[in-house]
Scaffold this motif. Structure first.
Motif, PDB file in Angstrom:
ATOM      1  N   HIS A  35       0.538  -1.721   0.015  1.00  0.00           N
ATOM      2  CA  HIS A  35      -0.106  -0.007   0.373  1.00  0.00           C
ATOM      3  C   HIS A  35       1.147   1.238  -0.082  1.00  0.00           C
ATOM      4  N   VAL A  36       0.386   2.189  -0.220  1.00  0.00           N
ATOM      5  CA  VAL A  36       1.257   3.192  -1.115  1.00  0.00           C
ATOM      6  C   VAL A  36       0.458   4.485  -1.777  1.00  0.00           C
ATOM      7  N   TYR A  37       0.792   5.834  -0.842  1.00  0.00           N
ATOM      8  CA  TYR A  37       0.515   6.747  -1.703  1.00  0.00           C
ATOM      9  C   TYR A  37       1.400   7.875  -2.434  1.00  0.00           C
ATOM     10  N   LEU A  38       0.942   8.254  -3.814  1.00  0.00           N
ATOM     11  CA  LEU A  38       2.049   8.691  -4.092  1.00  0.00           C
ATOM     12  C   LEU A  38       1.756  10.274  -4.699  1.00  0.00           C
ATOM     13  N   ASN A  39       2.551  10.775  -5.024  1.00  0.00           N
ATOM     14  CA  ASN A  39       2.788  12.373  -5.851  1.00  0.00           C
ATOM     15  C   ASN A  39       2.831  12.343  -6.949  1.00  0.00           C
ATOM     16  N   PRO A  40       1.781  13.009  -7.514  1.00  0.00           N
ATOM     17  CA  PRO A  40       1.492  12.401  -9.672  1.00  0.00           C
ATOM     18  C   PRO A  40       2.545  14.040  -9.795  1.00  0.00           C
ATOM     19  N   GLY A  41       2.902  14.708  -9.097  1.00  0.00           N
ATOM     20  CA  GLY A  41       3.117  16.163  -9.415  1.00  0.00           C
ATOM     21  C   GLY A  41       2.314  17.357 -10.973  1.00  0.00           C
ATOM     22  N   ARG A  42       0.797  16.347 -10.002  1.00  0.00           N
ATOM     23  CA  ARG A  42       0.469  17.433 -10.819  1.00  0.00           C
ATOM     24  C   ARG A  42      -0.909  18.140 -10.379  1.00  0.00           C
ATOM     25  N   GLY A  43      -1.758  18.809 -10.424  1.00  0.00           N
ATOM     26  CA  GLY A  43      -3.662  18.457 -10.267  1.00  0.00           C
ATOM     27  C   GLY A  43      -4.388  17.130 -10.191  1.00  0.00           C
ATOM     28  N   ILE A  44      -5.122  17.199  -9.000  1.00  0.00           N
ATOM     29  CA  ILE A  44      -6.418  16.410  -8.921  1.00  0.00           C
ATOM     30  C   ILE A  44      -7.448  16.894  -9.889  1.00  0.00           C
ATOM     31  N   ASP A  45      -8.259  16.293 -10.280  1.00  0.00           N
ATOM     32  CA  ASP A  45      -9.362  17.010 -10.407  1.00  0.00           C
ATOM     33  C   ASP A  45     -10.826  17.047  -9.328  1.00  0.00           C
ATOM     34  N   ALA A  46     -11.551  17.610  -9.672  1.00  0.00           N
ATOM     35  CA  ALA A  46     -12.540  17.536  -8.234  1.00  0.00           C
ATOM     36  C   ALA A  46     -12.964  16.930  -7.909  1.00  0.00           C
ATOM     37  N   GLU A  47     -13.795  16.265  -9.196  1.00  0.00           N
ATOM     38  CA  GLU A  47     -14.512  15.452  -9.057  1.00  0.00           C
ATOM     39  C   GLU A  47     -14.000  13.520  -8.385  1.00  0.00           C
ATOM     40  N   ALA A  48     -12.914  13.596  -8.640  1.00  0.00           N
ATOM     41  CA  ALA A  48     -11.844  12.634  -8.663  1.00  0.00           C
ATOM     42  C   ALA A  48     -11.951  12.500  -6.694  1.00  0.00           C
ATOM     43  N   VAL A  49     -11.594  13.653  -6.494  1.00  0.00           N
ATOM     44  CA  VAL A  49     -11.079  14.000  -4.639  1.00  0.00           C
ATOM     45  C   VAL A  49     -12.682  13.827  -4.571  1.00  0.00           C
ATOM     46  N   ALA A  50     -13.907  14.192  -5.168  1.00  0.00           N
ATOM     47  CA  ALA A  50     -15.308  13.997  -4.396  1.00  0.00           C
ATOM     48  C   ALA A  50     -15.089  12.314  -4.025  1.00  0.00           C
ATOM     49  N   VAL A  51     -15.090  11.343  -4.861  1.00  0.00           N
ATOM     50  CA  VAL A  51     -14.202   9.970  -5.031  1.00  0.00           C
ATOM     51  C   VAL A  51     -14.001   9.607  -3.729  1.00  0.00           C
ATOM     52  N   HIS A  52     -12.837  10.236  -3.677  1.00  0.00           N
ATOM     53  CA  HIS A  52     -11.865   8.994  -2.508  1.00  0.00           C
ATOM     54  C   HIS A  52     -11.233  10.351  -1.282  1.00  0.00           C
ATOM     55  N   GLY A  53     -11.765  11.336  -1.706  1.00  0.00           N
ATOM     56  CA  GLY A  53     -10.826  12.006  -0.746  1.00  0.00           C
ATOM     57  C   GLY A  53      -9.380  12.339  -0.600  1.00  0.00           C
ATOM     58  N   ILE A  54      -9.007  12.003  -1.689  1.00  0.00           N
ATOM     59  CA  ILE A  54      -7.315  12.278  -1.328  1.00  0.00           C
ATOM     60  C   ILE A  54      -7.037  13.874  -1.897  1.00  0.00           C
ATOM     61  N   THR A  55      -6.616  14.605  -1.733  1.00  0.00           N
ATOM     62  CA  THR A  55      -5.580  15.893  -1.763  1.00  0.00           C
ATOM     63  C   THR A  55      -4.229  16.203  -1.834  1.00  0.00           C
ATOM     64  N   GLU A  56      -4.248  17.123  -2.819  1.00  0.00           N
ATOM     65  CA  GLU A  56      -2.656  17.695  -3.315  1.00  0.00           C
ATOM     66  C   GLU A  56      -2.108  17.577  -2.235  1.00  0.00           C
ATOM     67  N   ASP A  57      -2.498  18.430  -1.202  1.00  0.00           N
ATOM     68  CA  ASP A  57      -1.742  18.799   0.342  1.00  0.00           C
ATOM     69  C   ASP A  57      -1.591  17.667   1.536  1.00  0.00           C
ATOM     70  N   PHE A  58      -2.377  16.589   0.884  1.00  0.00           N
ATOM     71  CA  PHE A  58      -1.963  15.680   1.773  1.00  0.00           C
ATOM     72  C   PHE A  58      -0.982  14.536   1.336  1.00  0.00           C
ATOM     73  N   LEU A  59      -1.207  14.552  -0.673  1.00  0.00           N
ATOM     74  CA  LEU A  59       0.222  14.083  -1.284  1.00  0.00           C
ATOM     75  C   LEU A  59       1.738  14.297  -1.497  1.00  0.00           C
ATOM     76  N   ALA A  60       1.349  16.171  -0.839  1.00  0.00           N
ATOM     77  CA  ALA A  60       2.310  16.604  -1.621  1.00  0.00           C
ATOM     78  C   ALA A  60       4.290  16.518  -0.566  1.00  0.00           C
ATOM     79  N   ASP A  61       3.936  15.525   0.316  1.00  0.00           N
ATOM     80  CA  ASP A  61       5.507  14.834   0.632  1.00  0.00           C
ATOM     81  C   ASP A  61       5.442  12.811   0.707  1.00  0.00           C
ATOM     82  N   LYS A  62       4.638  13.037  -0.361  1.00  0.00           N
ATOM     83  CA  LYS A  62       4.484  11.453  -0.295  1.00  0.00           C
ATOM     84  C   LYS A  62       5.217  11.020  -1.274  1.00  0.00           C
ATOM     85  N   PRO A  63       5.876  10.075  -1.954  1.00  0.00           N
ATOM     86  CA  PRO A  63       6.786   9.309  -2.885  1.00  0.00           C
ATOM     87  C   PRO A  63       6.846   9.747  -4.160  1.00  0.00           C
ATOM     88  N   LYS A  64       7.351   9.870  -4.840  1.00  0.00           N
ATOM     89  CA  LYS A  64       6.506   9.398  -6.768  1.00  0.00           C
ATOM     90  C   LYS A  64       7.083   8.174  -6.787  1.00  0.00           C
TER      91      LYS A  64
END
Length: 240
Positions: A40-69
């Protein structure tokens, strides 16, 4: 038989438009039993996340800021899934995203890492045509508790999918003979050299009254079909 039940969460719906994987969840099945091993791993995508996607999984750019690539975890991911059969719900979606991530790192795609993919969405539609086949619908159908699933999450969804998959394919277990049966078992070698277990089958033969009843049913069929009955031998032609 080693299988990996896998799910992902992403920044959007299409990797061709630049969307990326932001969460990978995998659980391991060995001979149709959960082993407790997971990836199990969270990943920093290096780009923005669609609002519709955040509504589905709740994962935000701030949360992923320090996660690995993905590049940082690619080798560990490959080691976990290598030589296993993948079990994925709507497999084309996850496989497309993961193949893209691997390709961006110059790595081989999943079909070179794994022995195959089972798509439980396709399997569910084949088993119950016309019925809902979402993960939530399948949890309801097979009475699997998903009350704690408020948002999509890769690891949680992989754990639920593992239970759904085992329930969907439970009939296969009837082919596995138990070595603890009271009846003596005979072990035979198949052509592939793998030992199989054969349990003696109890044969129940028809009694005289049952045979007479059976003959009566066949006679009725023949009478209703002008003498034609597939289960009766053809009448011999009369001697001249």
């Amino acid at each position: 038989m080693r299988q990996i039940v896998l799910d992902t969460e992403t920044t959007g719906l299409d990797w061709r438009n630049g969307d990326r994987v932001i969460e990978i969840g995998c659980v391991e099945l060995l001979n149709r039993s959960l082993t407790g091993r997971h990836f199990h791993v969270y990943l920093n995508p290096g780009r923005g996340i669609d609002a519709e996607a955040v509504a589905v999984h709740g994962i935000t750019e701030d949360f992923l800021a320090d996660k690995p690539k993905f590049a940082d975890v690619a080798a560990d991911f490959e080691d976990f899934v290598r030589d296993a059969e993948l079990v994925i719900h709507n497999a084309s979606f996850d496989v497309g995203f993961l193949d893209n991530e691997l390709s961006l790192q110059g790595r081989g795609k999943l079909d070179r890492l794994c022995v195959g993919v089972i798509d439980t969405l396709k399997l569910a539609k084949e088993q119950n045509p016309g019925k809902k086949a979402s993960l939530d619908a399948l949890c309801d159908r097979y009475e699997i508790d998903n009350g704690h699933r408020e948002l999509h999450g890769a690891l949680l969804d992989a754990e639920l999918l593992a239970e759904v998959y085992l329930a969907m394919t439970r009939g296969q277990e009837s082919l596995i003979m138990s070595l603890d049966d009271d009846e003596p078992a005979t072990r035979l070698g198949d052509a592939d050299g793998v030992a199989r277990v054969r349990v003696p089958v109890k044969v129940l033969r028809a009694c005289e009254s049952e045979l007479q009843a059976h003959d009566g049913v066949l006679a009725d069929i023949a009478k209703a079909n002008k003498g034609l009955c597939l289960w009766l031998p053809p009448e011999e032609p009369a001697a001249a």
